[in-house]
Design a protein around this motif. Structure first.
Motif, short mmCIF file in Angstrom:
data_model
loop_
_atom_site.label_atom_id
_atom_site.label_comp_id
_atom_site.label_asym_id
_atom_site.label_seq_id
_atom_site.Cartn_x
_atom_site.Cartn_y
_atom_site.Cartn_z
N SER A 70 0.83 -1.22 0.14
CA SER A 70 -0.09 -0.02 0.00
C SER A 70 1.05 1.07 -0.05
CB SER A 70 -1.17 -0.17 1.36
OG SER A 70 -1.92 1.04 1.32
N GLN A 71 1.93 1.45 0.83
CA GLN A 71 3.10 2.34 0.82
C GLN A 71 3.31 2.72 -0.49
OE1 GLN A 71 3.22 4.78 2.91
NE2 GLN A 71 2.39 4.10 4.83
N GLN A 72 3.76 1.48 -1.34
CA GLN A 72 4.63 1.24 -2.46
C GLN A 72 3.49 2.09 -3.49
OE1 GLN A 72 5.89 -2.01 -3.80
NE2 GLN A 72 7.37 -1.18 -5.26
N ALA A 73 2.22 1.74 -3.61
CA ALA A 73 1.43 1.74 -4.60
C ALA A 73 0.59 3.27 -4.38
CB ALA A 73 0.38 0.53 -4.80
N LEU A 74 0.12 3.56 -3.11
CA LEU A 74 -0.78 4.48 -3.08
C LEU A 74 0.02 5.52 -2.02
CD1 LEU A 74 -3.75 2.15 -2.03
CD2 LEU A 74 -3.30 3.29 -4.14
N HIS A 75 1.13 5.34 -1.36
CA HIS A 75 1.61 6.31 -0.66
C HIS A 75 1.08 6.65 0.74
CE1 HIS A 75 4.32 6.99 -3.88
NE2 HIS A 75 3.13 7.06 -4.62
N HIS A 76 0.24 5.55 1.36
CA HIS A 76 -0.25 5.58 2.56
C HIS A 76 -0.68 4.18 2.99
CE1 HIS A 76 -4.68 4.73 1.08
NE2 HIS A 76 -4.18 5.63 0.06
N ALA A 77 -1.06 4.22 4.46
CA ALA A 77 -1.58 2.76 5.01
C ALA A 77 -2.84 2.21 4.48
CB ALA A 77 -1.66 2.75 6.37
N PRO A 78 -3.20 1.13 4.44
CA PRO A 78 -4.42 0.88 3.88
C PRO A 78 -5.71 1.23 4.69
CG PRO A 78 -2.89 -1.45 3.88
CD PRO A 78 -2.25 -0.01 4.66
N ASP A 79 -6.68 1.45 4.22
CA ASP A 79 -7.68 2.01 4.76
C ASP A 79 -8.48 1.09 5.83
OD1 ASP A 79 -7.59 4.61 3.57
OD2 ASP A 79 -8.92 3.89 1.88
N LEU A 80 -9.00 1.40 6.68
CA LEU A 80 -9.84 0.56 7.72
C LEU A 80 -11.03 0.18 7.30
CD1 LEU A 80 -8.62 1.73 11.01
CD2 LEU A 80 -7.44 -0.10 9.77
#
Length: 282
Positions: A70-80
């Motif tokens: 997620s950090q690599q593809a979206l630059h943030h932690a996965p949503d809850l």
């Protein structure tokens, strides 16, 4: 291959949603294995607590992998995801939380974990097949491959537990007769064909089992056959026992020709097991 109890009802429409679902599924698995580990520890079954602790570590590693992706593809932690949005019918502890710890064993614990990974593989395969974009399809295919690799690792642990527990039990006096066991599968399948409407599918499998039985009678897989506790007698369990037996033989028989033959038998047995389970669910 273990089937989902129900097909996903909605397609995944974005990478944010895909990674949020992946994280939620891994988190659910981790929490359930943690609870089972604590239950076994409280009951004094430390050897089983160790199994579930190992599974917890595996799931924690999967969560870290999803977070990194997620950090690599979206630059943030996965949503809850809220609990009601977590896919249903993927993780199933098969009521282990209700089974007396005295009746549990490591083989069954690993077997449940294997089936959970197989259901996760089926889930992501479904998402890949129905993805609305190339990005979603490729990401879901990547998740499916990861789950398949996880299942392979856990199947190896399950086989180790099976044969370790077999060695600890008092052996019976008769060696395994694989030809007879395949004929028993054949007879069970013929009985199933007579009892319900799926006659063609069951009779095709019965004919295959009869052919294997005759082949093993004329040319045993190995000589002498190993001695061990009696195999299970239900159709599903016997099909799974034979699949595991052939897989293990394919890794440990002395000659390459024998290993190749065992691996070919394992391929047939694993496919048969998947079909039997599929037919039983219809």
């Amino acid at each position: 291959m273990t089937r989902l109890t129900s097909e996903p009802t909605a397609s995944i429409r974005s990478m944010d949603e895909l990674l949020a679902v992946a994280m939620a599924m891994e988190k659910e698995s981790a929490e359930r294995y943690a609870a089972l580990a604590e239950r076994m520890r409280a009951a004094g079954r430390q050897e089983l607590a160790d199994v579930f602790d190992r599974l917890l570590r595996e799931e924690t590693g999967h969560m870290e992998m999803v977070a990194g992706w997620s950090q690599q593809a979206l630059h943030h932690a996965p949503d809850l995801l809220p609990p009601e949005d977590v896919p249903q019918g993927v993780f199933d502890d098969e009521n282990l939380k209700l089974v007396s710890p005295e009746l549990m064993d490591a083989y069954r614990s690993w077997a449940v974990a294997v089936r959970n990974e197989e259901r996760a593989f089926a889930f992501w395969s479904y998402v890949a097949a129905n993805g609305e974009t190339t990005e979603i399809r490729e990401a879901a295919e990547g998740m499916a491959r990861e789950e398949l690799e996880h299942a392979k690792t856990l199947r190896r642990e399950r086989r180790k537990a099976f044969f370790r527990e077999r060695r600890l039990r008092r052996p019976v006096q008769e060696p395994y007769d694989l030809s007879s066991l395949e004929m028993e599968v054949c007879m069970r399948l013929e009985e199933y064909a007579d009892m319900n409407g799926k006659k063609t599918e069951y009779r095709n499998l019965a004919l295959e089992a009869r052919t294997l039985s005759l082949d093993l009678a004329s040319a045993p897989l190995q000589d002498p056959a190993p001695i061990g506790p009696p195999p299970p007698r239900s159709l599903d369990a016997l099909c799974e026992w034979l699949a595991d037996y052939y897989i293990d033989a394919g890794e440990h028989l002395l000659s390459q020709a024998a290993r190749d033959r065992a691996q070919a038998l394992a391929t047939v047995a694993v496919k048969r097991l998947a079909i039997v389970r599929n037919l039983e669910k219809k």
